[in-house]
Design a protein around this motif. Structure first.
Motif, short mmCIF file in Angstrom:
data_model
loop_
_atom_site.label_atom_id
_atom_site.label_comp_id
_atom_site.label_asym_id
_atom_site.label_seq_id
_atom_site.Cartn_x
_atom_site.Cartn_y
_atom_site.Cartn_z
N HIS A 17 0.83 -1.21 0.00
CA HIS A 17 0.00 0.00 0.00
C HIS A 17 0.86 1.26 0.00
O HIS A 17 0.63 2.20 -0.76
N ARG A 18 1.87 1.26 0.84
CA ARG A 18 2.74 2.43 0.96
C ARG A 18 3.63 2.57 -0.27
O ARG A 18 3.98 3.69 -0.67
N TYR A 19 3.98 1.46 -0.89
CA TYR A 19 4.78 1.51 -2.12
C TYR A 19 3.96 2.14 -3.26
O TYR A 19 4.47 2.96 -4.02
N ILE A 20 2.69 1.78 -3.33
CA ILE A 20 1.81 2.37 -4.35
C ILE A 20 1.65 3.88 -4.11
O ILE A 20 1.69 4.68 -5.04
N HIS A 21 1.51 4.25 -2.84
CA HIS A 21 1.47 5.68 -2.48
C HIS A 21 2.76 6.37 -2.96
O HIS A 21 2.72 7.45 -3.54
N THR A 22 3.89 5.72 -2.74
CA THR A 22 5.18 6.28 -3.13
C THR A 22 5.25 6.51 -4.64
O THR A 22 5.74 7.55 -5.10
N PHE A 49 12.08 8.19 -1.94
CA PHE A 49 12.58 7.88 -0.60
C PHE A 49 11.84 8.61 0.53
O PHE A 49 12.21 8.47 1.69
N HIS A 50 10.80 9.40 0.21
CA HIS A 50 10.25 10.28 1.25
C HIS A 50 9.71 9.52 2.48
O HIS A 50 9.85 9.99 3.60
N ASP A 51 9.13 8.33 2.28
CA ASP A 51 8.59 7.56 3.41
C ASP A 51 9.48 6.36 3.76
O ASP A 51 8.99 5.37 4.35
N ASN A 79 4.24 10.20 17.30
CA ASN A 79 5.24 9.45 16.52
C ASN A 79 5.21 9.73 15.02
O ASN A 79 6.19 9.48 14.32
N GLU A 80 4.09 10.26 14.51
CA GLU A 80 3.99 10.50 13.06
C GLU A 80 5.03 11.50 12.55
O GLU A 80 5.42 11.46 11.39
N VAL A 81 5.46 12.42 13.42
CA VAL A 81 6.43 13.43 12.95
C VAL A 81 7.86 12.88 12.86
O VAL A 81 8.74 13.56 12.34
N LEU A 82 8.08 11.66 13.34
CA LEU A 82 9.45 11.13 13.39
C LEU A 82 9.97 10.63 12.04
O LEU A 82 11.16 10.78 11.72
N THR A 162 -6.18 21.79 10.97
CA THR A 162 -7.59 21.60 11.36
C THR A 162 -7.85 20.15 11.75
O THR A 162 -8.47 19.87 12.78
N PHE A 163 -7.35 19.23 10.92
CA PHE A 163 -7.50 17.80 11.19
C PHE A 163 -6.89 17.43 12.55
O PHE A 163 -7.51 16.75 13.37
N LEU A 164 -5.67 17.90 12.79
CA LEU A 164 -5.00 17.57 14.05
C LEU A 164 -5.74 18.14 15.24
O LEU A 164 -5.87 17.49 16.28
O1 DGI Z 1 3.61 9.57 5.65
P1 DGI Z 1 2.32 9.92 4.97
O2 DGI Z 1 1.13 9.27 5.60
O3 DGI Z 1 2.38 9.68 3.49
O4 DGI Z 1 2.09 11.50 5.11
P2 DGI Z 1 2.82 12.50 6.14
O5 DGI Z 1 4.27 12.27 6.16
O6 DGI Z 1 2.34 13.87 5.77
O7 DGI Z 1 2.25 12.09 7.55
C1 DGI Z 1 0.89 12.29 7.82
C2 DGI Z 1 0.64 12.10 9.29
O8 DGI Z 1 1.41 13.03 10.04
C3 DGI Z 1 -0.81 12.34 9.67
O9 DGI Z 1 -1.19 11.32 10.60
C4 DGI Z 1 -0.81 13.66 10.36
C5 DGI Z 1 0.58 13.69 10.95
N1 DGI Z 1 1.09 15.05 11.15
C6 DGI Z 1 1.37 15.97 10.22
N2 DGI Z 1 1.77 17.13 10.79
C7 DGI Z 1 1.75 16.91 12.12
C8 DGI Z 1 1.34 15.58 12.36
N3 DGI Z 1 1.20 15.04 13.59
C9 DGI Z 1 1.45 15.84 14.64
N4 DGI Z 1 1.32 15.36 15.86
N5 DGI Z 1 1.86 17.15 14.50
C10 DGI Z 1 2.02 17.72 13.26
O10 DGI Z 1 2.36 18.91 13.17
#
Ligand code: DGI
Ligand code: FE
Ligand code: FE
Length: 196
Positions: A17-22, A49-51, A79-82, A162-164
């Protein structure tokens, strides 16, 4: 690096799934790079290489942030920001990519930053609008991306904030800086146009 070689390397790191996204991010990045005048070869490699680090164990990523002295505040925002900053580090170390433009585009692909380069904007936006993405609001960002890179990036950042907030998730400071920086850039561009 050859495209096929890059894809072969990254495929091993990702789910199907993530490869198709890539692949979607790659296609969209190259199209945006051509449209807005970024280096399309760099866009291709950065997109592929972004992900790269997306599926590394959280504790491994946190340890890299600590031991490699990445920005320590990364440890406090979910953890998503890592995976973006850690990905930039690992792509350099494990894959041997040294181009700073590419590494920066990977580093900032999740949050953006206050003074984004053209390539950073291209990868950031392509990640958001690639054809396999399907969430509320993505279609209007795709439309804006046809004619205005900064406005499209701004809309993507606003949607993310807004989502966050709706999810009661912390917002990483660079995400706010990206919002402020893009707004300022758009304002300056408009003023310039007015004064001719
Ligand atoms: O890795 P992807 O899913 O392709 O996309 P991405 O690298 O933009 O990561 C999206 C995720 O990162 C999504 O769950 C929201 C989260 N995110 C983006 N900006 C922030 C964040 N999470 C936190 N806690 N803070 C942020 O500023
Ligand atoms: Fe990502
Ligand atoms: Fe992604």
């Amino acid at each position: 690096m050859e495209r096929t070689k890059a894809l072969e390397i990254v495929k091993k790191q990702l789910t199907e799934h993530r490869y198709i996204h890539t692949l979607g991010v790659e296609e969209t990045s190259v199209a945006l790079a051509r449209k807005y005048g970024a280096d399309s070869k760099k866009a291709e490699i950065a997109a592929i290489f972004h992900d790269y680090a997306k599926f590394r164990p959280k504790e491994e990523m946190r340890e890299i942030v600590r031991s490699e002295r990445l920005s320590q505040d990364l440890l406090f925002y979910g953890n998503e920001v890592l995976h973006a900053p850690v990905g930039a580090y690992l792509v350099k170390k494990e894959v041997g990519i040294t181009d700073e433009d590419i590494l920066r585009a990977i580093y900032y692909h999740t949050t953006g930053n206050g003074a984004m380069t053209l390539l950073e904007k291209v990868i950031f936006l392509a990640d958001y609008i690639e054809p396999n993405r399907n969430f509320p609001g993505v279609e209007s960002v795709r439309e804006i991306a046809e004619h205005d890179l900064d406005q499209a990036c701004l809309m993507a950042v606003k949607n993310t904030i807004t989502f966050l907030m709706k999810q009661n998730q912390k917002i990483y400071p660079l995400t706010f800086e990206a919002y402020n920086g893009l707004l300022q850039e758009i304002k300056l561009k408009k003023e310039k146009e007015c004064t001719g």
